[in-house]
Design an enzyme around this catalytic site. Sequence first.
Site, PDB file in Angstrom:
ATOM      1  N   VAL A  17      -2.957   0.214  -4.131  1.00  0.00           N
ATOM      2  CA  VAL A  17      -1.938   1.140  -3.518  1.00  0.00           C
ATOM      3  C   VAL A  17      -2.111   2.831  -3.907  1.00  0.00           C
ATOM      4  CG1 VAL A  17       0.504   1.618  -3.309  1.00  0.00           C
ATOM      5  CG2 VAL A  17      -0.222  -0.636  -3.662  1.00  0.00           C
ATOM      6  N   GLU A  18      -2.474   3.479  -3.007  1.00  0.00           N
ATOM      7  CA  GLU A  18      -2.827   4.902  -3.211  1.00  0.00           C
ATOM      8  C   GLU A  18      -1.506   5.914  -2.959  1.00  0.00           C
ATOM      9  OE1 GLU A  18      -6.376   5.315  -1.197  1.00  0.00           O
ATOM     10  OE2 GLU A  18      -7.614   4.721  -2.705  1.00  0.00           O
ATOM     11  N   SER A  19      -0.689   5.445  -2.101  1.00  0.00           N
ATOM     12  CA  SER A  19       0.473   6.298  -2.076  1.00  0.00           C
ATOM     13  C   SER A  19       1.887   5.683  -2.664  1.00  0.00           C
ATOM     14  CB  SER A  19       0.719   6.688  -0.700  1.00  0.00           C
ATOM     15  OG  SER A  19       1.102   5.740   0.005  1.00  0.00           O
ATOM     16  N   GLY A  20       2.893   6.506  -2.806  1.00  0.00           N
ATOM     17  CA  GLY A  20       4.197   6.068  -3.230  1.00  0.00           C
ATOM     18  C   GLY A  20       5.314   5.691  -2.032  1.00  0.00           C
ATOM     19  N   SER A  21       4.677   5.269  -0.734  1.00  0.00           N
ATOM     20  CA  SER A  21       5.599   4.970   0.417  1.00  0.00           C
ATOM     21  C   SER A  21       6.130   3.853   0.020  1.00  0.00           C
ATOM     22  CB  SER A  21       4.496   5.025   1.707  1.00  0.00           C
ATOM     23  OG  SER A  21       3.678   4.106   1.543  1.00  0.00           O
TER      24      SER A  21
END
Lengths: 328, 170
Positions: free
Chosen positions: B79-83
């Site tokens: 997971v590369e984003s905080g969405s």
Amino acid sequence: MENTSTVAPEQNPMAVYMNQLSSCEIYLREGQYRRILENINLSIHKGEVWGLNGKSLLEIKLLLEIMANIKPYYDGRCVLLEIGMMRRKRIILPHVFYIGTVNMIYNNMNVLEYLMFATANSKIEVVKRQKQLLKLLIDIGLGNISLTPIHTLPSEFRVIVILLTAYFSSSELIIFNVPELKYNNQQITPMKNIARLISDSGKTLVFSSIDSALIQEICTHTAYLINGSIVFSGTISEFCEEYDDIILTISDQQPYLIMESMQKALPQYKYKVSDDRLIISKPSTDSRVNVESIYNVIFKMGLNPYRVRMNTKTVKNAVEGILRKYDL
Amino acid sequence: MEKIQYTTEEQIAEMFQELDNALEKNNKGVKGTMLWIKRATNILLNLFIIFLLVVLGFIITAKTNGKTPSLFGYRLFIVESGSMQPTFDIGTVILSKEPSDPSNLSVGDVVTFKSLNDTIVTHRIIEVVTDEDGSIKYRTKGDNPLNSPDSELLDPERVISVYVFKIPLT
């Protein structure tokens, strides 16, 4: 004093290289001093078995101590297994297995137990290893002492066991420096077999000895020291060829009578009587030998000696020859 | 020094007999069991090495073809984003599986899919939408309360995999 050097096989790398080496130790005589070892040049290649012989036990022992790096040297160069040795260093390096005493073996074991102890790092299963070692001891001619307690063994057998231990070690150069010992035939045979094992495994064995029979049996090369310098270094056959000048021996009850007749007929040869044997040697000035002419003289003069034997070149005769040559 | 006690042939024969007996005992007894354990360990170790090599092969093949590496339908994603916070923090590694029928997913499933601008996104299905022509589409949204639902509807063909679990401590 002349120095002879060997042309060693090109394919084997150098195990020991000494160039113009002289010892720190000196002889002091009437206010004058002389280095015990001087101008030593020696090239030993891997896989060779060398016997260092000489007139003086001190000199040959000291040379091997310098070779093992436990004694410093004064001048020159000493290279062991292609690594240069510092002149003042006094430690035995891991690639050298030095045997300088008979006391480096444990007395509280028998020979097989000691070898098991020495090969404890082996990955071979213990019982299998023990069986292999026992078989090896029998094969090399040490079966008769394989289960003998070490404290009952004479020094000669002890050093042979140490030499076998050296074969199992990872050291590539084995220096065997106990020249004061004399070996009998029962001991020379296992030594010869161990030396062959060492040589076949690519390791190098250098030992000091004044025992000509031992050198003859187990060495591929020899060097001879006189007055602190090496006067010969090369193969055993070269040594014998160069210094064993005996042509043949004639055994008879009256050797002096035969000598007189022979001297008249062939005055160019040297004659010497030892017990009931007449020894005929080649002249030092002329190396040409005509054995046929000697036989012809014996036949024509009707001497009929008890036995005439051609000399098989030996280290013992060569040592006598070299001593005669240097007037010692 | 004591008188030398030479080893006799009888002593040697006795020693060989003793050694043979010990060898036989070793082969039958505990040593035999140890040998089997050793062999089994070696086999397992070899199998594990083969498994690792196969995984490596899959990864290299997938990377060469520009795809996400997959083994038996399972894929790993980072997971590369905080969405998707707080469900997945940034850096979490998740394991997901290719669905047998991408048109049969339900609300609440977390799906990894290819967006229209070719980026890979992992979001949750919040609504299953049936078009006038009867085709199924999904409305997706990141779990982060700050996110609004995704503007474009998701075609089942673009679904890569469905979340199974996240690797602990990642």
